[in-house]
Design a protein around this motif. Sequence first.
Motif: not given
Length: 522
Positions: A242-252
């Motif tokens: 369950g390793k976190l590979l990526s965190c995408i934060s493009q929305h507000h």
Amino acid sequence: MAKVSFPFKKTNKSLFLSSTSAVTQDSLYWKKLGLPVLVKEYGAIDYLDFCPVEPYYFAATCSVRVQIYDPITKVVAKNLSQFVQGAYGASFRRDGRLLVAGSEEAVVKLFDVQSKNVLRVFTGHTGPVHRTYFTKDQTKVLSCSDDKSVGIWDIATEARIASFSEHTDYVRAGATSPISPEIILSGGYDNTLKLYDCRSNETVLTVNHGEPVESTLFLPSGGIFISAGGTEVKVWDIFNGGKLLSCISQHHKTVTSLRLSSNNSRLISASLDRHLKIYDISTFNVVHNIDFPNAILSMAISDNDDILAVGMVDGVISISKREHSKTKKTVEKKGIYKFAADVVPNANVDITVTKTRIAKEPKMDKCLRKLEYTRALSNALKNSEKYPIRAAALLQELLKRNVLHPAMSGLDDYQIRMLFIFTRKHLGDAKFNRTIIDVLNVIVDVFGNQIHQLSKDNQFLYENIAKKVNDEIEVCKSVSELEGAISLLLSGAQAGSAASSLDLNETLAPSTKALKEIVIDV
């Protein structure tokens, strides 16, 4: 002694041109989606799902019904209204013959799409069922309910063969593994995602998204899943614990829906911020963005990306169809005249002389070449209303040559008026602000001591510019105060993360100082 001549350098207007986004293959590809057709439904669009087989109808779940639309004609082909209360999360089976949907009645209903009959009613949940899916083997159904449980139902026997009650809040998202019918995933409003193995009836993996989970899906490999909750989209590796590979934060605002497209090479996310963003799966960078008129609750895309359907909170469904370029067939037209035997056709001519069009040089550049600075400034101001970038570029060039003082001294009353109007209009414009401030300093030097000798109109404009400079200073002060307030809020919310606050002081300080100097001079 021989005379040395240097080539004339044209006025540089590129400094003031607006920046445009680069045209990429992805942007060209997604812009081929035609103008959307808007269809109004009775309530908010809870869920959209495309049939995997032709003719690729899509099901829109809203209010107390499931509407099946023909994406070509944009009309309702079938209407499934066997619901007493609200319907939720209708999705097709892989063969397109069956459709399953949850409801506010705490039951799961299985429909025959062709006859619209209810084939099965799965009972056992004690709360509304918001999401339903078919498993990999197409013989079982997954249900996610507000009673904090996840159920697995056998279609043949109409029995509940597995139940998981590991969540502590509503379960509003789920997915079935693309490689195994025994592996399922659920996401709850308790911020967690849980992976279950139906063979042992155990939870084999739990990860914390950090926000209530609204949507989740598997990548085709089955070893990676993606979750959406709050303003973030996160990518998790199953085989690495369950390793976190990526965190995408493009929305507000809250991300409400996730889908795969372009043969599973692109990820699409939709949000309440009215934006639909498309990512490259390999890098998770945004490759395209589509805006919509209202907050998006659901979204689906057909095979080959031919149809994009987006459901919004006001009950409007936006349906966009890809425009395929038609192959143009070249038709040979029969000419009226024929070449005689002794006439040489044009195809055999060795050299064709083409007329080259020489670009016309602007008048202000001609004047600059002759070192006629006042005349160049006059020509630029004459068309400043139509070509403000050209006028700003000339002023910048005159400042660079340190000849703006004599150029202004030679202006007549009308030309001074045009200069004042131009500076007043574009003061505060981000593109021109630095140049306008420098020009205002020169105006104060040239006209400050003899302002009473100018016409009344020009005196009024001069005073008006001074007033606008004061207004700009007040705006800069207000923005600086706002930046300080934001910094305090960020410091209180995230201790030790002061570096993430916006540092507007560094940007505003030079402009504020220069504006204050002008006011003092005026």
